[in-house]
Design a protein around this motif. Structure first.
Motif, PDB file in Angstrom:
ATOM      1  N   LYS A   1       0.817  -1.340   0.048  1.00 36.89           N
ATOM      2  CA  LYS A   1      -0.008  -0.001  -0.141  1.00 36.89           C
ATOM      3  C   LYS A   1       1.013   1.211   0.004  1.00 36.89           C
ATOM      4  O   LYS A   1       0.663   2.239  -0.865  1.00 36.89           O
ATOM      5  CB  LYS A   1      -1.032  -0.108   1.311  1.00 36.89           C
ATOM      6  CG  LYS A   1      -1.804   1.232   1.220  1.00 36.89           C
ATOM      7  CD  LYS A   1      -2.793   0.880   2.549  1.00 36.89           C
ATOM      8  CE  LYS A   1      -3.617   2.022   2.732  1.00 36.89           C
ATOM      9  NZ  LYS A   1      -4.649   1.967   3.904  1.00 36.89           N
ATOM     10  N   THR A   2       1.902   1.350   0.728  1.00 36.67           N
ATOM     11  CA  THR A   2       2.787   2.248   0.844  1.00 36.67           C
ATOM     12  C   THR A   2       3.542   2.597  -0.355  1.00 36.67           C
ATOM     13  O   THR A   2       3.778   3.646  -0.768  1.00 36.67           O
ATOM     14  CB  THR A   2       3.671   2.197   2.168  1.00 36.67           C
ATOM     15  OG1 THR A   2       2.840   2.184   3.302  1.00 36.67           O
ATOM     16  CG2 THR A   2       4.606   3.404   2.084  1.00 36.67           C
ATOM     17  N   TRP A   3       3.995   1.518  -0.898  1.00 33.07           N
ATOM     18  CA  TRP A   3       4.732   1.463  -2.180  1.00 33.07           C
ATOM     19  C   TRP A   3       3.758   2.032  -3.386  1.00 33.07           C
ATOM     20  O   TRP A   3       4.459   2.733  -4.374  1.00 33.07           O
ATOM     21  CB  TRP A   3       5.226   0.051  -2.481  1.00 33.07           C
ATOM     22  CG  TRP A   3       5.946  -0.233  -3.828  1.00 33.07           C
ATOM     23  CD1 TRP A   3       7.075   0.523  -3.905  1.00 33.07           C
ATOM     24  CD2 TRP A   3       5.775  -0.869  -4.805  1.00 33.07           C
ATOM     25  NE1 TRP A   3       7.554   0.134  -5.507  1.00 33.07           N
ATOM     26  CE2 TRP A   3       6.746  -0.924  -5.805  1.00 33.07           C
ATOM     27  CE3 TRP A   3       4.594  -1.854  -5.183  1.00 33.07           C
ATOM     28  CZ2 TRP A   3       6.587  -1.730  -7.040  1.00 33.07           C
ATOM     29  CZ3 TRP A   3       4.508  -2.554  -6.240  1.00 33.07           C
ATOM     30  CH2 TRP A   3       5.495  -2.311  -7.120  1.00 33.07           C
ATOM     31  N   LEU A   4       2.729   1.551  -3.522  1.00 40.23           N
ATOM     32  CA  LEU A   4       1.833   2.056  -4.419  1.00 40.23           C
ATOM     33  C   LEU A   4       1.417   3.508  -4.260  1.00 40.23           C
ATOM     34  O   LEU A   4       1.389   4.311  -5.232  1.00 40.23           O
ATOM     35  CB  LEU A   4       0.454   1.085  -4.404  1.00 40.23           C
ATOM     36  CG  LEU A   4       0.707  -0.328  -4.967  1.00 40.23           C
ATOM     37  CD1 LEU A   4      -0.517  -1.144  -4.723  1.00 40.23           C
ATOM     38  CD2 LEU A   4       0.952  -0.245  -6.290  1.00 40.23           C
ATOM     39  N   ALA A   5       1.522   3.885  -2.988  1.00 37.48           N
ATOM     40  CA  ALA A   5       0.939   5.400  -2.667  1.00 37.48           C
ATOM     41  C   ALA A   5       2.039   6.292  -3.291  1.00 37.48           C
ATOM     42  O   ALA A   5       1.869   7.264  -3.703  1.00 37.48           O
ATOM     43  CB  ALA A   5       0.761   5.449  -1.432  1.00 37.48           C
ATOM     44  N   ALA A   6       3.393   5.681  -2.975  1.00 41.31           N
ATOM     45  CA  ALA A   6       4.617   6.574  -3.296  1.00 41.31           C
ATOM     46  C   ALA A   6       4.464   6.689  -5.047  1.00 41.31           C
ATOM     47  O   ALA A   6       4.843   7.590  -5.408  1.00 41.31           O
ATOM     48  CB  ALA A   6       5.728   5.973  -2.926  1.00 41.31           C
ATOM     49  N   ILE A   7       4.259   5.361  -5.606  1.00 41.24           N
ATOM     50  CA  ILE A   7       4.116   5.596  -7.142  1.00 41.24           C
ATOM     51  C   ILE A   7       3.194   6.547  -7.517  1.00 41.24           C
ATOM     52  O   ILE A   7       3.231   7.317  -8.558  1.00 41.24           O
ATOM     53  CB  ILE A   7       4.026   4.283  -7.499  1.00 41.24           C
ATOM     54  CG1 ILE A   7       5.215   3.279  -7.513  1.00 41.24           C
ATOM     55  CG2 ILE A   7       3.645   4.330  -9.167  1.00 41.24           C
ATOM     56  CD1 ILE A   7       5.024   1.879  -7.939  1.00 41.24           C
TER      57      ILE A   7
END
Length: 197
Positions: free
Chosen positions: A68-74
């Motif tokens: 979730k954090t990784w996708l939000a950063a993208i």
């Protein structure tokens, strides 16, 4: 070490199943994008672009953060790219907003003209209906901002990005950043006072 194991991608001993991303994260990412972009269709497009970019970069994802954090950063990077494109198109709107603000201050002494001087809102903080109404008015005022101003304001006050990072991402000088912030706040204050009874 990357290998396929029952439909899951194993990357450095982290298991990820991209098939579940839409179900798990689409609503969250969409709400995040809409709150920053003012446009539901663009938000949908950027969420789709986020999932596509994540699939392309999946082999490099090592699980140091949650999916979730990784996708939000993208998605944040996609939004920043969108802001940069909008910033280069907004010169006409900026000039119009700047000319409207000339009347806020006395040209000789720089003080507020009486009609535009700040006034108290008279907001009762314990009244949720008034707070909701003010929030709706603020949303309307934000939609009227030139794209560059909205980008700078939302990155600073919604994303809590550092001023230096905003300047780098939007290719602004430090002076331009502070001028935009000042003018945006003046514009929002004037809009709120005009529409708040």
């Amino acid at each position: 070490m990357n290998e396929e194991k029952q439909g899951l991608l194993v990357t450095n001993h982290f298991y990820s199943d991209p098939v579940t991303w839409v179900e798990k994260y689409a609503d969250y990412l969409y709400r995040f994008a809409v709150s920053r972009l003012r446009d539901e269709e663009i938000a949908k497009d950027l969420v789709q672009d986020t999932f596509l970019a994540a699939l392309q970069q999946l082999a490099r994802f090592n699980g140091n953060s949650s999916e979730k954090t990784w996708l939000a950063a993208i998605l944040k990077n996609k939004i920043a790219d969108f802001y940069r494109k909008q910033a280069s198109r907004g010169l006409k709107e900026i000039r119009q907003s700047e000319s409207e603000q000339l009347e806020f201050f006395d040209a000789e002494n720089g003080h507020w003209n009486a009609i535009y001087a700040p006034q108290a809102f008279g907001l009762e903080t314990d009244n949720p209906l008034l707070i909701k109404e003010l929030g709706n008015i603020l949303t309307g005022c934000l939609k009227k901002l030139p794209p560059l101003w909205f980008s700078v304001f939302s990155m600073k006050h919604m994303d809590d990005s550092a001023s230096e990072k905003i300047c780098i991402e939007l290719k602004l000088t430090d002076a331009n950043f502070w001028v935009i912030m000042h003018r945006t706040k003046l514009n929002l204050r004037a809009c709120l006072q005009k529409h708040w009874n």
